[in-house]
Design a protein around this motif. Sequence first.
Motif, PDB file in Angstrom:
ATOM      1  N   HIS A 173      -2.682  15.719   5.054  1.00  0.00           N
ATOM      2  CA  HIS A 173      -3.193  15.289   6.342  1.00  0.00           C
ATOM      3  C   HIS A 173      -4.541  15.895   6.557  1.00  0.00           C
ATOM      4  CE1 HIS A 173       0.291  13.178   7.757  1.00  0.00           C
ATOM      5  NE2 HIS A 173       1.016  14.092   7.164  1.00  0.00           N
ATOM      6  N   ILE A 174      -5.491  15.063   6.448  1.00  0.00           N
ATOM      7  CA  ILE A 174      -6.802  15.654   6.631  1.00  0.00           C
ATOM      8  C   ILE A 174      -7.458  15.181   7.888  1.00  0.00           C
ATOM      9  CG2 ILE A 174      -7.042  15.766   4.143  1.00  0.00           C
ATOM     10  CD1 ILE A 174      -9.287  13.672   4.569  1.00  0.00           C
ATOM     11  N   GLU A 175      -6.649  14.497   8.695  1.00  0.00           N
ATOM     12  CA  GLU A 175      -7.281  14.021   9.916  1.00  0.00           C
ATOM     13  C   GLU A 175      -7.800  15.173  10.726  1.00  0.00           C
ATOM     14  OE1 GLU A 175      -4.579  10.864   8.621  1.00  0.00           O
ATOM     15  OE2 GLU A 175      -4.274  12.981   9.023  1.00  0.00           O
ATOM     16  N   GLU A 176      -7.056  16.232  10.710  1.00  0.00           N
ATOM     17  CA  GLU A 176      -7.518  17.373  11.495  1.00  0.00           C
ATOM     18  C   GLU A 176      -8.827  17.887  10.950  1.00  0.00           C
ATOM     19  OE1 GLU A 176      -4.795  16.216  13.502  1.00  0.00           O
ATOM     20  OE2 GLU A 176      -6.132  17.767  14.268  1.00  0.00           O
TER      21      GLU A 176
ATOM     22  N   ARG B 131       1.383  13.735   0.937  1.00  0.00           N
ATOM     23  CA  ARG B 131       0.140  13.306   1.546  1.00  0.00           C
ATOM     24  C   ARG B 131      -0.539  14.440   2.276  1.00  0.00           C
ATOM     25  NH1 ARG B 131       2.444   8.192   4.221  1.00  0.00           N
ATOM     26  NH2 ARG B 131       3.206   7.140   2.387  1.00  0.00           N
TER      27      ARG B 131
ATOM     28  N   ALA C 112       3.586   3.155  -5.663  1.00  0.00           N
ATOM     29  CA  ALA C 112       2.804   3.816  -6.694  1.00  0.00           C
ATOM     30  C   ALA C 112       3.638   4.794  -7.474  1.00  0.00           C
ATOM     31  CB  ALA C 112       1.618   4.534  -6.046  1.00  0.00           C
TER      32      ALA C 112
ATOM     33  N   PHE D  39       0.798  -1.217   0.000  1.00  0.00           N
ATOM     34  CA  PHE D  39       0.000   0.000   0.000  1.00  0.00           C
ATOM     35  C   PHE D  39       0.829   1.264   0.000  1.00  0.00           C
ATOM     36  CE2 PHE D  39      -4.302  -1.367   0.340  1.00  0.00           C
ATOM     37  CZ  PHE D  39      -4.214  -2.655   0.837  1.00  0.00           C
TER      38      PHE D  39
ATOM     39  N   ASP E 166       3.036   4.370  -0.835  1.00  0.00           N
ATOM     40  CA  ASP E 166       3.069   5.315  -1.949  1.00  0.00           C
ATOM     41  C   ASP E 166       4.299   5.123  -2.802  1.00  0.00           C
ATOM     42  OD1 ASP E 166       1.559   8.186  -0.330  1.00  0.00           O
ATOM     43  OD2 ASP E 166       0.730   6.533  -1.501  1.00  0.00           O
TER      44      ASP E 166
END
Lengths: 424, 416
Positions: free
Chosen positions: B389-392, B387, B186, B181, B183
């Motif tokens: 970070h969209i957790e926030e 990447r 990829a 998985f 990156d």
Amino acid sequence: MERTHLSPYSNHHPTTAKPPPNHHPYPDPAATETSPDDDHKWASKLLRDCAQAISDKDSGKINHLLWMLNELSSPYGDCDQKLAYYFLQALFCKATESGQRCYKTLVNVADKSHCFDSARKLILKFQEVSPWTTFGHVASNGAILEAFDGESKLHIIDISNTLCTQWPTLLEALATRTDETPSLKLTVVVTAAMVRSVMKEITQRMEKFARLMGVPFAFNVINGSDKPLGKLSKQELGVQDDEAVVVNCIGALRRVEVEERGDVIRLFRALNPRVVTVVEEEADFTRSRGDFGTCFEECLRYYTLYFDMLEESFNPTSNERLMLERECSRSIVRVLSCDDEHNIGLGDCERREKGKQWCVRLNELFSPVAFSDDVVDDVKALLKRYRTGWSLASDQANTNTNMDSGILLAWKDEPVVWASAWKP
Amino acid sequence: MIEKLVLPEENIISNGCFTETNNNPPTKKRKRNLPGTPDPEAEVIALSPKTLMATNRFTCEICGKGFQRDQNLQLHRRGHNLPWKLKQRTSKEVRKRVYVCPEKSCVHNHPSRALGDLTGIKKHFCRKHGEKKWKCAKCSKCYAVQSDWKAHSKTCGTREYKCDCGTIFSRRDSFITHRAFCDALAEETARVTAASHFNNLVTPSRNINYHFVGPPAFQPLSFKPVPENPLDTTTRQDGLSLWTNNDLMNQLEYQTNWGVFGDKDDSSDHQVNAPSLFSTLNNLHHPTATATATMSATALLQKAAQMGSTSSTTTATNNHNHSSSFQGNFSSNITSSTAVGNVQDDRAFCGLYTTSPMMNNSCYGGEDMENGFSSLNEMYPPSKTRRIHIEEGQTRDFLGVGIQPIGHPRIRFDHV
């Protein structure tokens, strides 16, 4: 009740260390004496009282308890505070009969914020610190490899909630352990909307990885949310007669509406698989559907275990743990506050059943296959690689057959995940 | 399947032991014999399984004591103070003995593929046809030969797996899942395209120790030998021409002799030897691990897989083991470092893989070697920075969305 020294908000900072176990800022009004245990378990008591009040339709008490829970709960605090927080939401929805709306909103929110990167990070981190999902993977892969032994055209029908993290190790095993590398076709049936959005990326990764491993590989994604899962056909799944088929079902059977579970099992049987691997979480939210109180108890018991496991597996400040806990909130709301009669079409039922119960269903069309000693050894070796607290229990509960039907992963000796294998 | 190498010098064996003819054009001479191609003059011995596994085959004629090995017997005989004459072995020159595997379905059952060493044939028999009685406690891997098991136990759990993205794993299963998985996987396609600008950056050297200055355009390849490609004999002598011609077809040497698996490293006569390439290029952090520390992660992953599956790969007497276990391994050894130095030659190169169904034209290029490609790294910053970070963001959105409590304004469901 004194409020000045109550400071529920002081725990809101995610990096606050967990307060020492004996520290309890609020006197529990119901307790006459405080002992360390009581201090620790205030949430369950309050929650139970509230659930009871809801069952009794005692609105005054309901209001009071809901308010108290609101004051004391926090998603950033200790286990009690978290449980209080997430259950409060469900109880509130139940009391106000707004479960459906709440659930839909939660799903939408999660959908929008879901992306491949975050999902991947989350699940990989979870698998690193806890065998919750990898337990099922190792057991299933072991059974699958044994069932596929000697075959050259393999087809796996995968209906799971682990975003294909099970398959890299299987691909590696196919590439290295077998003399002649067979070809593998993997058909993934996706039911949850959130999973669909990340499937494109997953497809690419899987294909690349299979190339890397040198395994002839085909990957298909089937949308399983248009109609009940049991209504899928062999053609739609792309099953051909010269293939050796295996059905892998991890954490997915519980998402099927209770009435349709028989259909799904019939579908599996119709595919004539070599083996069907079923992995489910060990909890019973199904039998008690009509009985809110019992259902609530079971829910509380199960999620207390789960939250406790999360707390001890992750670092205290882990973002991933927070996200996993949030994922629970949807399930809890769904199970506790969404009445099944109005929920057709809501998707993702989340009514878990225990291994015993699944056995009853599966025994109609399948017979259990015990995991081989090698596989059990693999599972044991897996558990050793994690922190302490995990153990293996054999599911001896099925009295219908003499065979072991499945193995159970136990957290602090409480069974939490059930894995089994079945053949026609 | 591995194509058996038949060395030009041993092509046709005249005493009838060998029935195979050399269908393949002669390859570059290899120092080590293919496992199971014995001296044609040797005496072929076929032992029954019982005799083979008997522990005391060598008996002292004086006292009847049995020994597992001939050397031990000789040592013992010295203790008998034999007169000189009797000390010698039987007068006639003992013919070299080779042994066939008693298992009928085994390729080594045929005299032409007999193995030269008794210990070797014993181990082979156990490994391939025997029951795996020895099990590793840590990872529950099974072995038929005790020495294999011991060797594995020493290293089990101690090796570290490093992914391209820099993460290090102590657990193999986590590494594999992560790798699938990651990156970095990829991104290889992107790198390949860029890498095409760097090609033929190799200095000629007899030992073909290429010094890479750019991206791993010409990583030594470990890949399935493709029998259909006749190897041009002229390219053997002049290694450089291989590369400069950009004729990637000719690069495909048969890698049955991977030093990475602990084979004795071949001498300079060897062509395109993966380990020597790596070892000259990179500092070995773990000298004992030879090329392990310096290999790309993909190769690492495969090596890990192979280390696991091929039991003890360090015994020189078990070359045959390599070839058979390689069959499974080779297909997995189509490393992503399919040296696509040139996109324009992609087609030619990838055409090579038309025989293997899983290959297609998206030959992603090699991973960076661990050292020495800082320039490349600068050009292709690690994927992590990309990447988002969209957790926030999730934190804020969650539950901030319109769950308005009825009549309970104080109940808050957001936790911003």
